[in-house]
Design a protein around this motif. Structure first.
Motif, PDB file in Angstrom:
ATOM      1  N   LEU A  19      36.018  96.492  48.417  1.00  0.00           N
ATOM      2  CA  LEU A  19      35.723  97.275  47.749  1.00  0.00           C
ATOM      3  C   LEU A  19      35.011  97.140  46.095  1.00  0.00           C
ATOM      4  CD1 LEU A  19      35.496 100.768  46.328  1.00  0.00           C
ATOM      5  CD2 LEU A  19      38.646 100.739  46.469  1.00  0.00           C
ATOM      6  N   ALA A  20      35.785  95.824  45.886  1.00  0.00           N
ATOM      7  CA  ALA A  20      35.160  95.283  44.286  1.00  0.00           C
ATOM      8  C   ALA A  20      34.012  94.981  44.734  1.00  0.00           C
ATOM      9  CB  ALA A  20      36.265  94.336  44.586  1.00  0.00           C
ATOM     10  N   ARG A  21      33.302  94.739  45.725  1.00  0.00           N
ATOM     11  CA  ARG A  21      31.774  94.148  46.153  1.00  0.00           C
ATOM     12  C   ARG A  21      31.220  95.267  46.353  1.00  0.00           C
ATOM     13  NH1 ARG A  21      31.080  91.685  51.002  1.00  0.00           N
ATOM     14  NH2 ARG A  21      32.754  92.693  51.722  1.00  0.00           N
ATOM     15  N   ALA A  22      31.568  96.201  46.561  1.00  0.00           N
ATOM     16  CA  ALA A  22      30.115  97.685  46.667  1.00  0.00           C
ATOM     17  C   ALA A  22      30.726  98.008  44.568  1.00  0.00           C
ATOM     18  CB  ALA A  22      31.248  98.928  47.555  1.00  0.00           C
ATOM     19  N   SER A  71      50.127  99.237  38.165  1.00  0.00           N
ATOM     20  CA  SER A  71      48.270  99.701  39.160  1.00  0.00           C
ATOM     21  C   SER A  71      48.323  98.023  39.520  1.00  0.00           C
ATOM     22  CB  SER A  71      47.812  99.783  37.926  1.00  0.00           C
ATOM     23  OG  SER A  71      47.434  98.497  37.105  1.00  0.00           O
ATOM     24  N   ARG A  72      46.786  97.620  40.611  1.00  0.00           N
ATOM     25  CA  ARG A  72      46.783  97.121  40.963  1.00  0.00           C
ATOM     26  C   ARG A  72      44.992  96.833  40.618  1.00  0.00           C
ATOM     27  NH1 ARG A  72      50.350  99.545  43.528  1.00  0.00           N
ATOM     28  NH2 ARG A  72      48.652 100.171  45.548  1.00  0.00           N
ATOM     29  N   PRO A  73      44.521  96.149  40.477  1.00  0.00           N
ATOM     30  CA  PRO A  73      43.600  95.682  39.780  1.00  0.00           C
ATOM     31  C   PRO A  73      42.883  95.313  40.837  1.00  0.00           C
ATOM     32  CG  PRO A  73      45.220  94.274  38.485  1.00  0.00           C
ATOM     33  CD  PRO A  73      45.411  95.794  39.155  1.00  0.00           C
ATOM     34  N   LEU A  74      41.536  95.346  41.094  1.00  0.00           N
ATOM     35  CA  LEU A  74      40.743  94.249  42.191  1.00  0.00           C
ATOM     36  C   LEU A  74      40.085  93.619  41.503  1.00  0.00           C
ATOM     37  CD1 LEU A  74      39.672  97.282  44.473  1.00  0.00           C
ATOM     38  CD2 LEU A  74      41.767  96.520  44.341  1.00  0.00           C
ATOM     39  N   PRO A  75      39.478  92.435  42.212  1.00  0.00           N
ATOM     40  CA  PRO A  75      38.843  91.290  42.061  1.00  0.00           C
ATOM     41  C   PRO A  75      37.639  91.540  41.065  1.00  0.00           C
ATOM     42  CG  PRO A  75      39.528  90.847  43.676  1.00  0.00           C
ATOM     43  CD  PRO A  75      39.827  91.707  43.669  1.00  0.00           C
ATOM     44  N   GLY A  76      37.448  90.552  39.620  1.00  0.00           N
ATOM     45  CA  GLY A  76      36.539  91.081  39.129  1.00  0.00           C
ATOM     46  C   GLY A  76      36.349  92.306  37.457  1.00  0.00           C
ATOM     47  N   TRP A  77      37.841  93.181  38.023  1.00  0.00           N
ATOM     48  CA  TRP A  77      37.813  93.868  36.828  1.00  0.00           C
ATOM     49  C   TRP A  77      37.642  93.876  35.306  1.00  0.00           C
ATOM     50  CZ3 TRP A  77      42.050  95.391  33.487  1.00  0.00           C
ATOM     51  CH2 TRP A  77      42.888  94.336  33.293  1.00  0.00           C
TER      52      TRP A  77
END
Length: 277
Positions: free
Chosen positions: A147-150, A96-102
């Protein structure tokens, strides 16, 4: 950051996926977060080289353990989780690849309700929590930062899920221990063992919820081992019907649409304040 959950990454033999996972983990997780790379004798020479290089440069508090002989992914993960005691643990698939802030957002989600036993983020390959369409595998996001910000702008409703999903899940330590941990005797895959654990948590009054503000990408969904789904059906006769009903009626449809709208309309990131001081 010692106040964040421990991140456990059970390693697989896919070196390229592991390399991408560790890079994303480094980029999207606060420095100092505790990370445990748990190897059930899966990583080969190239995989070990990837781990060694990453360990040498990461800002995370990372540890690596390797069993001399494999005991199976469920037994191994249960052993690792048991060693974490009552600590909350985020289990992150090594492909997997976690997005920032996960991680921060999942921890915030769990802290908001003491009845939450597990929280799962969105994923492009997440079955019940798949985005943008339920039950479908979409390509990984092209602009993960956007996408992370959204996702961060999503309201915190914490809706109930039929079960946690294995791309990434934060487990409450006290709830996990009360439920008896993973059943390594009955199931060979983390995919099935997590469903079983989720249903036991629900039976004890804990909630399995979606964290709408976090997103973890993955190229493919997890898969059960031979016989796992049959054993699930015997222990939990209504499981398949419950999952099918969830997928058919998609109670998260409005949330999926809202995330898509936020992604379309989100503005540029705020300027870094330290550049203007």
């Amino acid at each position: 950051m010692s106040d964040l959950p421990i991140v456990v990454v059970p390693l697989s033999a896919d070196d390229d996926a592991l390399d991408a996972c560790l890079a994303a983990l480094d980029a999207g997780t606060p420095a100092g977060t505790r990370v445990w790379l748990a190897d059930d004798a899966q990583a080969g020479p190239r995989g070990y080289a990837v781990i060694e290089q990453w360990m040498g440069r990461t800002a995370l508090r990372a540890d690596y353990t390797r069993r001399p002989r494999g005991v199976g992914e469920v037994a191994h993960l249960d052993e690792v989780l048991g060693a974490c005691g009552d600590a909350d643990v985020a289990v992150l698939a090594s492909d997997s690849r976690p997005l920032p802030g996960w991680l921060e957002r999942m921890a915030t989600c769990m802290a908001a309700d003491g009845a939450i036993g597990s929280t799962t983020p969105w994923s492009n390959a997440g079955e019940a929590v798949a985005w943008p369409r339920v039950g479908e595998i979409a390509p990984p996001p092209v602009d993960g930062e956007r996408l992370a910000r959204a996702a961060a702008a999503m309201p915190a409703l914490r809706p109930e899920l039929p079960a946690a999903v294995g791309h990434a899940v934060l487990l409450r330590g006290a709830a996990r221990r009360r439920a008896g941990g993973l059943d390594a005797t009955s199931y060979g895959s983390w995919y099935a063992a997590l469903i079983d654990l989720s249903l036991r948590l629900a039976g004890l009054g804990w909630r399995n919820v979606l964290c709408e503000s976090a997103f973890v990408a993955r190229d493919a969904e997890g898969v059960p081992f031979d016989g796992d789904m049959e054993r699930l059906a015997v222990r939990w006769p209504d499981w398949h019907a419950r999952l099918a009903n969830f997928l058919m009626h998609d109670p998260l449809h409005a949330s999926r649409q809202q995330l898509a709208h936020l992604l379309d309309t989100i503005g540029p990131p705020e300027p870094q304040r330290d550049l203007f001081v």
